[in-house]
Design a protein around this motif. Structure first.
Motif, PDB file in Angstrom:
ATOM      1  N   THR A 141       0.398  -1.161   0.284  1.00 16.73           N
ATOM      2  CA  THR A 141       0.055  -0.009  -0.225  1.00 16.73           C
ATOM      3  C   THR A 141       0.522   0.985  -0.084  1.00 16.73           C
ATOM      4  N   PRO A 142       0.679   2.046  -0.860  1.00 17.59           N
ATOM      5  CA  PRO A 142       1.451   3.410  -1.681  1.00 17.59           C
ATOM      6  C   PRO A 142       0.881   4.061   0.123  1.00 17.59           C
ATOM      7  N   GLU A 143       2.367   4.204   1.409  1.00 19.47           N
ATOM      8  CA  GLU A 143       2.024   5.909   2.076  1.00 19.47           C
ATOM      9  C   GLU A 143       2.159   6.507   1.855  1.00 19.47           C
ATOM     10  N   LEU A 144       2.805   7.174   0.528  1.00 17.11           N
ATOM     11  CA  LEU A 144       2.179   8.310  -0.394  1.00 17.11           C
ATOM     12  C   LEU A 144       2.559   8.522  -1.421  1.00 17.11           C
ATOM     13  N   SER A 145       1.436   9.576  -2.321  1.00 20.00           N
ATOM     14  CA  SER A 145       1.488   9.879  -3.544  1.00 20.00           C
ATOM     15  C   SER A 145       1.591  11.693  -3.854  1.00 20.00           C
ATOM     16  N   LEU A 146       2.626  11.528  -4.449  1.00 22.14           N
ATOM     17  CA  LEU A 146       2.858  12.736  -5.207  1.00 22.14           C
ATOM     18  C   LEU A 146       2.192  12.862  -6.761  1.00 22.14           C
ATOM     19  N   ILE A 147       1.926  14.206  -6.364  1.00 26.20           N
ATOM     20  CA  ILE A 147       1.633  14.556  -7.881  1.00 26.20           C
ATOM     21  C   ILE A 147       3.277  15.612  -7.875  1.00 26.20           C
ATOM     22  N   VAL A 148       3.227  15.294  -9.658  1.00 30.92           N
ATOM     23  CA  VAL A 148       4.592  16.174  -9.919  1.00 30.92           C
ATOM     24  C   VAL A 148       3.626  16.608 -11.367  1.00 30.92           C
ATOM     25  N   ALA A 149       4.465  17.697 -11.631  1.00 34.39           N
ATOM     26  CA  ALA A 149       3.722  19.024 -12.597  1.00 34.39           C
ATOM     27  C   ALA A 149       4.571  19.413 -13.557  1.00 34.39           C
ATOM     28  N   SER A 150       4.650  19.760 -15.003  1.00 34.13           N
ATOM     29  CA  SER A 150       5.326  20.889 -15.877  1.00 34.13           C
ATOM     30  C   SER A 150       3.981  21.329 -16.254  1.00 34.13           C
ATOM     31  N   ASN A 151       5.097  23.175 -17.179  1.00 38.36           N
ATOM     32  CA  ASN A 151       3.591  23.709 -17.928  1.00 38.36           C
ATOM     33  C   ASN A 151       3.190  23.233 -19.730  1.00 38.36           C
ATOM     34  N   GLY A 172      -1.959  23.616 -16.051  1.00 36.85           N
ATOM     35  CA  GLY A 172      -2.043  24.138 -16.063  1.00 36.85           C
ATOM     36  C   GLY A 172      -1.311  24.357 -17.510  1.00 36.85           C
ATOM     37  N   GLU A 173      -1.377  25.672 -18.129  1.00 33.38           N
ATOM     38  CA  GLU A 173      -0.133  25.541 -19.059  1.00 33.38           C
ATOM     39  C   GLU A 173       0.828  27.043 -18.289  1.00 33.38           C
ATOM     40  N   ASN A 174      -0.024  27.431 -17.953  1.00 34.53           N
ATOM     41  CA  ASN A 174       1.431  28.680 -17.010  1.00 34.53           C
ATOM     42  C   ASN A 174       1.691  28.404 -15.452  1.00 34.53           C
ATOM     43  N   GLU A 175       2.720  28.620 -15.544  1.00 35.62           N
ATOM     44  CA  GLU A 175       3.834  28.283 -14.569  1.00 35.62           C
ATOM     45  C   GLU A 175       2.848  29.319 -13.167  1.00 35.62           C
ATOM     46  N   SER A 176       1.901  30.139 -13.482  1.00 31.57           N
ATOM     47  CA  SER A 176       1.631  31.023 -12.344  1.00 31.57           C
ATOM     48  C   SER A 176       0.828  29.857 -11.810  1.00 31.57           C
TER      49      SER A 176
END
Length: 366
Positions: A54-64, A101-105
């Protein structure tokens, strides 16, 4: 799991060997049946063991960046691959390539809200939240080459900037790695070999004050145009040119417009992008989780840079194949551009208490 499967296979082979030495067919059948049962049982047990992690941590990573063939994309994929492997599945990663999102903001906002855990972004946004020192990365002609950039970012200068970001943002932002989007050049409706060639041209650039100051010193007229609207602006003559790296301008086909087909290798900006994490969230993790994230971030940073350096040549060739007209770096009066950039660097460093850091960079180039 591989070890368990190997043991099962070894058991099957051993059973088959013993059966071959037996004198009756019934013993062979019995041994084979037993081996098959053992194999089935072992595989079931291994599969069960795997599915019960069972995952003890789920991470969301992103770029634009929406393009899958982009250095950021490769870097984030490497992060996911490495951390899920070394954690044995205890950390799982969801990768978003422009889909948050495509904008870094937008990405910075999502990181602050906890809707993303790690993002790739330009440093400039920090100037608006009380970290004016970060604009040192926006100074033109700060670095002379990819090697110079890498030496500085992986050394004392890079560490000093990480500390400044942590302190000035009250641990809100933690730099986990320095990424790059390559080196930026001018592309316009004519070739540019010296600052004189820029006089009177409207150039779409970044919003940083020090960068706009540089283009004004060159005689150009800086223009703010959204990245998603730049192709049309070049095509319709709203701007006379722009500046960016080969990969990004090629993927958006800016070089196919009349006001973008002359690419001049001014190499004015070896770009720095930040692989960022919320520092408070990082501090809430266990030492083991932190170690996994740091190891995976190191691997991701290495991958992202290697792809960036490789794609420089590939993207340049694609532009040439598409009909772009290139003015090589050796044919440009770099000294004239640097003469305009140096006073801006000195002034910025003095005003922001970064004279020592600026000297670190200059010493590394010698």
């Amino acid at each position: 799991m591989k070890k368990q499967i190997s043991l099962v296979l070894a058991g099957v082979l051993a059973a088959a060997s013993l059966a071959g030495c037996g004198s009756s067919s019934s013993s062979t059948t019995t041994a084979t049946t037993a081996a098959a049962a053992a194999a089935e049982g072992g595989a079931t047990e291994a599969a069960a063991a795997e599915t019960t992690v069972t995952p003890e941590l789920s991470l969301i990573v992103a770029s634009n960046q929406t393009s899958l063939d982009n250095p950021y994309s490769y870097g984030m994929d490497k992060f996911k691959e490495v951390i899920e492997d070394i954690s044995g599945g205890k950390i799982q990663v969801t990768v978003h390539k422009g889909t948050l999102g495509e904008n870094e903001s937008e990405l910075v906002e999502k990181l602050s809200m906890g809707a993303a855990n790690m993002i790739v972004t330009s440093p400039g946004f920090m100037t608006a939240i009380g970290v004016p020192e970060i604009d040192i990365f926006s100074l033109e002609y700060l670095f002379d080459s990819f090697d110079h950039w890498e030496t500085c970012l992986d050394g004392d200068f890079g560490n000093a900037m990480k500390d400044i970001v942590l302190e000035k943002t009250n641990n809100q932002f933690r730099v986990m790695g320095y990424w790059s989007s390559s080196v930026r050049d001018v592309y316009a409706k004519k070739a540019v070999t010296s600052p004189d060639d820029l006089k009177g041209l409207t150039i779409r650039g970044q919003s940083s004050n020090v960068q706009q100051e540089f283009w004004i010193a060159c005689g150009a007229v800086p223009q703010n145009v959204a990245w998603g609207e730049l192709y049309q602006a070049l095509q319709q003559g709203v701007v006379d040119g722009a500046e960016n790296d080969y990969t990004n301008l090629m993927q958006k086909e800016h070089h196919k417009t009349d006001n973008g087909k002359y690419i001049s290798e001014t190499h004015h900006d070896f770009t720095t992008r930040l692989w960022l994490m919320d520092g408070n969230y990082y501090n809430s993790l266990t030492d083991e989780q932190k170690a996994w994230i740091e190891e995976a971030s190191e691997a991701a940073t290495k991958e992202e840079r290697e792809v960036t350096f490789r794609m420089f040549e590939e993207s340049k060739q694609k532009c040439i194949d598409d009909g772009a007209i290139i003015t090589e770096n050796a044919d440009i009066d770099i000294a004239a551009f640097k003469a305009l950039a140096t006073p801006i660097q000195d002034k910025f460093a003095e005003e922001n208490g970064l004279t020592e850091e600026l000297e670190m960079i200059r010493a590394a180039a010698e």
